[in-house]
Design a protein around this motif. Structure first.
Motif, PDB file in Angstrom:
ATOM      1  N   LEU A  21       0.839  -1.205   0.000  1.00 37.42           N
ATOM      2  CA  LEU A  21       0.000   0.000   0.000  1.00 37.42           C
ATOM      3  C   LEU A  21       0.873   1.254   0.000  1.00 37.42           C
ATOM      4  N   VAL A  22       1.957   1.179   0.766  1.00 35.66           N
ATOM      5  CA  VAL A  22       2.876   2.321   0.822  1.00 35.66           C
ATOM      6  C   VAL A  22       3.502   2.557  -0.557  1.00 35.66           C
ATOM      7  N   LEU A  23       3.938   1.482  -1.199  1.00 33.21           N
ATOM      8  CA  LEU A  23       4.535   1.628  -2.537  1.00 33.21           C
ATOM      9  C   LEU A  23       3.519   2.217  -3.516  1.00 33.21           C
ATOM     10  N   ASP A  24       2.270   1.725  -3.438  1.00 36.81           N
ATOM     11  CA  ASP A  24       1.218   2.243  -4.321  1.00 36.81           C
ATOM     12  C   ASP A  24       1.036   3.745  -4.132  1.00 36.81           C
ATOM     13  N   ARG A  25       1.117   4.178  -2.862  1.00 36.48           N
ATOM     14  CA  ARG A  25       0.854   5.570  -2.543  1.00 36.48           C
ATOM     15  C   ARG A  25       1.890   6.531  -3.138  1.00 36.48           C
ATOM     16  N   LEU A  26       3.082   5.991  -3.477  1.00 38.81           N
ATOM     17  CA  LEU A  26       4.139   6.875  -3.988  1.00 38.81           C
ATOM     18  C   LEU A  26       3.812   7.427  -5.370  1.00 38.81           C
ATOM     19  N   GLY A  27       2.878   6.748  -6.064  1.00 40.71           N
ATOM     20  CA  GLY A  27       2.484   7.248  -7.379  1.00 40.71           C
ATOM     21  C   GLY A  27       3.507   6.971  -8.471  1.00 40.71           C
ATOM     22  N   GLU A  28       4.397   6.010  -8.251  1.00 40.61           N
ATOM     23  CA  GLU A  28       5.338   5.606  -9.306  1.00 40.61           C
ATOM     24  C   GLU A  28       4.691   4.463 -10.078  1.00 40.61           C
ATOM     25  N   SER A  29       5.174   4.246 -11.312  1.00 42.21           N
ATOM     26  CA  SER A  29       4.558   3.147 -12.074  1.00 42.21           C
ATOM     27  C   SER A  29       5.388   1.868 -11.949  1.00 42.21           C
ATOM     28  N   PHE A  30       5.336   1.280 -10.765  1.00 40.97           N
ATOM     29  CA  PHE A  30       6.043   0.009 -10.578  1.00 40.97           C
ATOM     30  C   PHE A  30       5.241  -1.120 -11.196  1.00 40.97           C
ATOM     31  N   GLU A  31       5.977  -2.092 -11.740  1.00 45.59           N
ATOM     32  CA  GLU A  31       5.322  -3.333 -12.142  1.00 45.59           C
ATOM     33  C   GLU A  31       5.557  -4.314 -10.995  1.00 45.59           C
ATOM     34  N   ILE A  32       4.476  -4.684 -10.317  1.00 41.63           N
ATOM     35  CA  ILE A  32       4.631  -5.528  -9.134  1.00 41.63           C
ATOM     36  C   ILE A  32       4.010  -6.897  -9.367  1.00 41.63           C
ATOM     37  N   GLU A  33       4.800  -7.942  -9.116  1.00 42.10           N
ATOM     38  CA  GLU A  33       4.273  -9.295  -9.285  1.00 42.10           C
ATOM     39  C   GLU A  33       4.560 -10.108  -8.035  1.00 42.10           C
ATOM     40  N   GLU A  34       3.564 -10.867  -7.569  1.00 42.85           N
ATOM     41  CA  GLU A  34       3.728 -11.665  -6.354  1.00 42.85           C
ATOM     42  C   GLU A  34       3.911 -13.130  -6.671  1.00 42.85           C
ATOM     43  N   ALA A  35       4.646 -13.833  -5.821  1.00 43.26           N
ATOM     44  CA  ALA A  35       4.787 -15.284  -5.983  1.00 43.26           C
ATOM     45  C   ALA A  35       4.983 -15.914  -4.607  1.00 43.26           C
ATOM     46  N   PRO A  36       4.556 -17.179  -4.467  1.00 49.00           N
ATOM     47  CA  PRO A  36       4.693 -17.856  -3.175  1.00 49.00           C
ATOM     48  C   PRO A  36       6.130 -18.324  -2.925  1.00 49.00           C
ATOM     49  N   VAL A  37       6.511 -18.284  -1.649  1.00 50.44           N
ATOM     50  CA  VAL A  37       7.861 -18.681  -1.270  1.00 50.44           C
ATOM     51  C   VAL A  37       7.812 -19.280   0.130  1.00 50.44           C
ATOM     52  N   GLY A  38       8.805 -20.079   0.468  1.00 43.89           N
ATOM     53  CA  GLY A  38       8.846 -20.702   1.796  1.00 43.89           C
ATOM     54  C   GLY A  38       7.783 -21.778   1.925  1.00 43.89           C
ATOM     55  N   GLY A  39       7.132 -21.825   3.076  1.00 51.20           N
ATOM     56  CA  GLY A  39       6.065 -22.795   3.286  1.00 51.20           C
ATOM     57  C   GLY A  39       4.966 -22.623   2.249  1.00 51.20           C
ATOM     58  N   ARG A 316      11.106   9.906   1.920  1.00 52.68           N
ATOM     59  CA  ARG A 316       9.690  10.227   2.182  1.00 52.68           C
ATOM     60  C   ARG A 316       9.079   9.180   3.102  1.00 52.68           C
ATOM     61  N   ILE A 317       9.347   7.922   2.794  1.00 58.17           N
ATOM     62  CA  ILE A 317       8.796   6.831   3.611  1.00 58.17           C
ATOM     63  C   ILE A 317       9.392   6.879   5.023  1.00 58.17           C
ATOM     64  N   GLU A 318      10.703   7.065   5.096  1.00 59.24           N
ATOM     65  CA  GLU A 318      11.352   7.077   6.410  1.00 59.24           C
ATOM     66  C   GLU A 318      10.837   8.225   7.281  1.00 59.24           C
ATOM     67  N   ARG A 319      10.613   9.369   6.655  1.00 59.91           N
ATOM     68  CA  ARG A 319      10.054  10.500   7.415  1.00 59.91           C
ATOM     69  C   ARG A 319       8.639  10.195   7.889  1.00 59.91           C
ATOM     70  N   ALA A 320       7.875   9.538   7.013  1.00 56.15           N
ATOM     71  CA  ALA A 320       6.492   9.197   7.381  1.00 56.15           C
ATOM     72  C   ALA A 320       6.491   8.261   8.590  1.00 56.15           C
ATOM     73  N   VAL A 321       7.366   7.271   8.573  1.00 59.17           N
ATOM     74  CA  VAL A 321       7.442   6.317   9.695  1.00 59.17           C
ATOM     75  C   VAL A 321       7.809   7.058  10.975  1.00 59.17           C
ATOM     76  N   GLN A 322       8.787   7.931  10.861  1.00 59.26           N
ATOM     77  CA  GLN A 322       9.222   8.656  12.047  1.00 59.26           C
ATOM     78  C   GLN A 322       8.109   9.541  12.608  1.00 59.26           C
ATOM     79  N   SER A 323       7.342  10.149  11.708  1.00 57.43           N
ATOM     80  CA  SER A 323       6.280  11.030  12.199  1.00 57.43           C
ATOM     81  C   SER A 323       5.163  10.222  12.851  1.00 57.43           C
ATOM     82  N   VAL A 324       4.933   9.014  12.350  1.00 61.95           N
ATOM     83  CA  VAL A 324       3.925   8.155  12.979  1.00 61.95           C
ATOM     84  C   VAL A 324       4.380   7.768  14.390  1.00 61.95           C
TER      85      VAL A 324
END
Ligand code: IPM
Ligand code: MG
Length: 356
Positions: A21-39, A316-324
């Protein structure tokens, strides 16, 4: 920019969801793909690191990894256990440099098990070699001993080994990082006992000559473990091998009050990397909605910085975390009296809000 997202097991999917959700909020056009790993990889495809998942990881510019492991896989043969997924990714993608910052946020000093004056303002970077050492050294196995104290009995054996170039390249990562920070490198080894460490130390001393502006010191690992709890602020960058780094990075992480806050990066020679929280899959709290998503969110920030060249977005993300944190919101792992306890989703939402 293509990002492979591998949520994994335990709390992995919950914390990864918040980082996405945080990555989505940045407004960049990332191509994101998920895959299962581990168990999850084992359940879906019969292997902790399914070929499809490995292929996706190889094709991506960066990998955001949750966590793997669950008690229920403890009885599987070693090659099918969830941990093999992360070990396999490190090996197949040649991710040799593991950066594990241990930062004590001023707001969280009270959550540390050490006295405030010992940890407040702590900022250490552990640089752990990740492709060699006794983790991957061959030969290893379980066999019938032909010599030793009990010939004829079963024995387990692993091989600790490091070549000069392996030590040199991890040393370079540490010295380069130190130049941008406190200009101190402490190389941790066990050269009073181990030949591998003897060579390690020789190479570090030689390498240090190319970085005259960085102060190089050496410490035996047992003493380093002690100094980390006695006077952790004396350290700046710590560079060490795979096994010692595994142990010391958990110790350093806990000094900061919560391992739930700490991100990590595992990089190859081209700064392609895998980013994961320093904590594990915490199966005991999985699905309860109480896990701390901040280490994963901060791992996403590291990913933007090191692999995607987006320093500004990382900050930007690090500042957001710190402010929270400054507003007093805390997940259970970092909760202290007088602050406000929230769950995984609420914490994620607060970061989104702080991002604007
Ligand atoms: C870590 C973990 C792994 C390691 C395990 C899960 C194989 O402890 O990333 O520190 O030992 O490297
Ligand atoms: Mg570990």
């Amino acid at each position: 920019m293509k990002i492979a997202v591998l949520p994994g097991d335990g709390i992995g999917p919950e914390i990864i969801a918040q980082a996405r959700l945080v990555l989505d909020r940045l407004g960049e056009s990332f191509e994101i793909e998920e895959a299962p790993v581990g168990g999850a990889g084992y359940e879906a495809h019969g292997h902790p690191l399914p070929p499809e998942t490995l292929a996706l990881a190889k094709s991506a510019d960066a990998i955001l990894f949750g966590s793997v492991g669950d008690f229920k896989y403890d009885t599987l043969p070693r090659e099918l256990r969830p941990e093999q997924a992360i070990l396999g990714l490190r090996k197949h993608l040649a991710l040799f440099a593991n950066l594990r910052p241990a930062i004590c946020y001023p707001e969280l000093t009270a959550a540390s098990s050490l006295k405030a004056e010992i940890v407040s303002g702590l900022d250490i970077l552990i640089v752990r070699e990740l492709n060699g050492d006794v983790y991957f050294g061959s030969p290893k196995g379980i066999r019938t001993a032909s010599d030793g104290l009990f010939p004829g009995s079963r024995e387990g054996f692993d091989t600790m080994r490091y070549s000069e170039p392996e030590v040199r390249r991890i040393g370079q990562v540490a010295f380069t990082a130190a130049r941008k920070r406190g200009k101190k490198v402490c190389s941790v080894d066990k050269s009073n006992v181990l030949e591998t460490s003897q060579l390690w130390r020789e190479v570090m001393i030689d390498l240090g000559k190319s970085y005259p502006d960085v102060e190089l010191s050496h410490m035996y690992v047992d003493n380093a473990a002690m100094q980390l709890v006695k006077a952790p602020k004396a350290f700046d960058v710590v560079v060490t091998g795979n096994l010692f780094g595994d142990i010391l990075s958990d110790e350093a992480a806990m000094l900061t009050g919560s391992i739930g806050m700490l991100p990590s990066a595992s990089l190859d020679v081209n700064n392609k990397g895998l980013y994961e929280p320093s904590h594990g899959s915490a199966p005991d709290i999985a699905g309860k909605g109480i896990a701390n998503p901040l280490a994963t969110i901060l791992s996403a920030a590291m990913m933007l910085r090191y692999s995607l060249g987006m320093e500004e977005q990382a900050q930007r993300i690090e500042r957001a975390v710190q402010s929270v944190l400054a507003t007093g919101l805390r997940t259970a792992d970092i909760y202290t009296a007088g602050t406000t306890k929230v769950g995984t989703v609420e914490m994620g939402l607060a970061v989104l809000k702080a991002l604007g």
